[in-house]
Design a protein around this motif. Sequence first.
Motif, PDB file in Angstrom:
ATOM      1  N   UNK A  61       0.720  -1.385   0.112  1.00  0.00           N
ATOM      2  CA  UNK A  61       0.320  -0.113   0.087  1.00  0.00           C
ATOM      3  C   UNK A  61       0.402   1.233  -0.370  1.00  0.00           C
ATOM      4  N   UNK A  62       2.180   0.486   0.522  1.00  0.00           N
ATOM      5  CA  UNK A  62       2.867   2.528   0.869  1.00  0.00           C
ATOM      6  C   UNK A  62       3.761   2.887  -0.474  1.00  0.00           C
ATOM      7  N   UNK A  63       4.276   2.074  -1.380  1.00  0.00           N
ATOM      8  CA  UNK A  63       4.076   1.701  -2.581  1.00  0.00           C
ATOM      9  C   UNK A  63       3.697   3.547  -3.338  1.00  0.00           C
ATOM     10  N   UNK A  64       2.459   3.720  -3.168  1.00  0.00           N
ATOM     11  CA  UNK A  64       2.311   4.762  -4.067  1.00  0.00           C
ATOM     12  C   UNK A  64       0.948   5.609  -3.197  1.00  0.00           C
ATOM     13  N   UNK A  92       1.692  10.134  -8.829  1.00  0.00           N
ATOM     14  CA  UNK A  92       2.706  10.728  -9.189  1.00  0.00           C
ATOM     15  C   UNK A  92       2.997   8.841  -9.696  1.00  0.00           C
ATOM     16  N   UNK A  93       3.070   8.405  -9.145  1.00  0.00           N
ATOM     17  CA  UNK A  93       3.317   6.593  -8.892  1.00  0.00           C
ATOM     18  C   UNK A  93       2.697   5.323  -9.463  1.00  0.00           C
ATOM     19  N   UNK A  94       1.647   5.820 -10.129  1.00  0.00           N
ATOM     20  CA  UNK A  94       0.877   5.071 -10.512  1.00  0.00           C
ATOM     21  C   UNK A  94       2.076   5.014 -12.359  1.00  0.00           C
ATOM     22  N   UNK A  95       2.295   4.834 -12.537  1.00  0.00           N
ATOM     23  CA  UNK A  95       2.546   4.809 -13.995  1.00  0.00           C
ATOM     24  C   UNK A  95       4.278   4.280 -13.590  1.00  0.00           C
ATOM     25  N   UNK A  96       5.312   4.173 -12.485  1.00  0.00           N
ATOM     26  CA  UNK A  96       5.392   3.344 -12.361  1.00  0.00           C
ATOM     27  C   UNK A  96       5.030   1.732 -11.196  1.00  0.00           C
ATOM     28  N   UNK A  97       4.162   2.169 -10.566  1.00  0.00           N
ATOM     29  CA  UNK A  97       3.957   0.774 -10.030  1.00  0.00           C
ATOM     30  C   UNK A  97       3.323  -0.147 -10.534  1.00  0.00           C
ATOM     31  N   UNK A  98       2.409   0.827 -12.162  1.00  0.00           N
ATOM     32  CA  UNK A  98       2.016  -0.225 -12.943  1.00  0.00           C
ATOM     33  C   UNK A  98       2.818  -1.079 -14.017  1.00  0.00           C
TER      34      UNK A  98
END
Lengths: 105, 691
Positions: free
Chosen positions: B136-139, B670-676
């Motif tokens: 969960x903390x990733x993004x 902002x973190x979505x692209x990286x996470x996906x």
Amino acid sequence: MSKQEMNWAAIDADPRFQALHKKKTTFLWGLMIFSVVYYFLLPIGAAYYQDLFKIKVWGPVNVGIVFALSEFVVAWTIAAVYAKRANKEFDTMAQGIIDDAHNMK
Amino acid sequence: MNLKLIAGAVALAMGSSLAFASAGAVADEFKWMTFMVFGAIIAVTMYITFWAARQTHSTSEFYAAGRSVTGVQNGWAIAGDYLSAASFLGIAGLISIYGYDGFMYSVGWLVAYITVLLVIAEPCRNIGKYTLGDILAFRNNPKASKTVAALSTITVSTFYLTAQMVGGGVLIKTLIGIDYHISVIGVGILMLAYVVFGMKATTWVQIVKAVLLVTASILLVLITWGQYGFSLPGFLQAAVDNPGIQKQVAKLIGDAATNMTPQELGQRFLEPGLFLKNPIDQISLGMALVLGTAGMPHILMRFFTVPTAQDARKSVIWAMGIIGGFYVLTLFLGLGAAMHVGPANILALDKGGNMAAPLLAQFAGGGADSVLGNLFLAFVAAVAFATIVAVVAGLVLAAASAMAHDIYVGVIKGDHASPQEQVIAARVSSVIVGIMAIYVGIAAEGQNVAHLVALAFAVAASSNLPAVFLTLYWKRANTYGIVAGMLVGAITAIGLVMISPNMTYPKAVLKDANKVLQGEPAQPAKEATPAKPASSFMCELFAMDGCVKSEPAKAAALEKPAKPGAAEKLAQLAEKVAGLEASLPTLTDPAALKTAQDDIAKVKKDIVATEKAKAKAEGDLKKFEGQTTSMMGLEKPYFLLKNPGLISIPLGFLVVILGSLLFRDKRSEEMWDELYVRQNTGIHAEGATAH
């Protein structure tokens, strides 16, 4: 693997990644919805279609037992279908993207 | 197979299995065998633990076994983590008492893994580190999401742990006759011995236990099903023809049995509706299982132990094979126990039917007086013990990692803790959680905790799953939605259970107790009534004002004579025994003598049961004297289902979505692209530690 900076937005926008995303999404949703519907048919059938579940098809073996056993077979089949597709197709597509990832700017 | 021979064997097994009801299923003179088998299991797993301990120095080694577990090993470990005593002994027991419904109940536990396989395992392996909080903390905001994730992890694990500790203590007492407190402390200390050495040791305990469990089940099924040449209809026909099963069905369906032939009664055992009577409740439970398993912290944690997402995939496939195969075997275990031991004898030892598989093992080895039979029983008892230890170990490790990694290192230390400090924190937390588990197990003695397993799944499905799923797959999901959704989902699930039929309602208990003590008045004959639906769907869920309750169809009932109270009944039974005993010397015919002796034994059994019921009713009267409302101040349940998932799961999803739409969080976007990208490709995934 050293963790160098990646341009994640560029990878995300890459047509290969988009193709992987589309293929995976359709396939996973399809399997997921099918398996959930098939699973809930069991309690629904057992509650509202008891006459059907009671029909004997093989000695004392009735539709209900066959259906319950089929739940196991269907679950295993879904697992096998997914594994085959993922091992063959998704992994290869992902590998192509990984190999080229730091060139995407 | 000779039917008479089987019938004789059944009679023998029935007669002798009752002799040790009070001292535990394993007779005193055979207890050393249980301890030998269990000692061997402990010796093997301890050896592995010390070997594993030498390699456990870093946090990755402690929480994730250095990510060096292979896919196949992890598959076995997942099965070992998941197949609790409740499923191993409980489902076999349900099948032996209720037939078809027990088997149907087992299906959801396997289907649950489809969700794990398709949407959770690989992405979590790709972006996660050690805990639910990490995912969960990733993004999302790390401190906020780690705090809620840790709270939820500890809540889910505590519910599950309590059920395991209390259930385990009772089980060991029933099986081996060891005192409840000693059992709970024993399980706790043993479990701690594995857990303080981290994931590798825990993994191996789970693997060893899963292999033993599957081996024991296969052996038992080979023996029970082999008699019928592995023919499914042949095996089921024997169940249909079994008088013990026919009698059990007659008892379960009551008045409806009056006009049925023995064959029809036997067949009824293979049809639905003897146990699970409320389909809405079942769908609610089904939802909690199918979505909750994928949100179980101790299951999620297992995916961090393998080197790659491909291994995570492989491990779920193996787990599904093992878990599904095992549940198919329980059909044979349960029906085999019903045929050879008999539902009445299984229920006499344990009301939940948990003794079905152990008693079947004893029968398969040659019965209660045979050495082999007792070796089998000892083996199954030892496996049950190992099962409890392995499942509890997985849960404690999950709760301890939430405490040490999420709260201490993540929130308090702001992710600035030396590797050494982290390992110490992990070990200290596991000792704290372990001691807490022992304390909870002792404090909750005698409480009704069976529903806590279902509640753990419901909380995981309403709180953890929506948060993890939407974080992984929905671009707009953010910290606000996750935090609000997790809290609302968990609180709703718990709140609904607090006002559900799972709680104890003194009025109903007192009424039942008085029925036992004072007897029941005669009832006139009743005509059959058709099923009545509730006045609206909401009325199926809540006891609101103006609701007409739904009622199932009822068969016509004959007039019933008044039932005597317990004291009166005991006097009658004592008189009967005296009469029968007086007649013994007059009987010269050996057959008649045998019948009379059997009758005496039967009546004596009845006396023991009545005395037990009387003592329980008197205890209840004392305990609930003067009370009229439950813990929540209700006279009767307001929420009518036992499982809250139907309401709390959609609500959990809804609140995550609403919270995310109403507030904005830049980092989550902002973190979505990286996470996906990372969850789909595995780029920069946590690698295996090299040795």
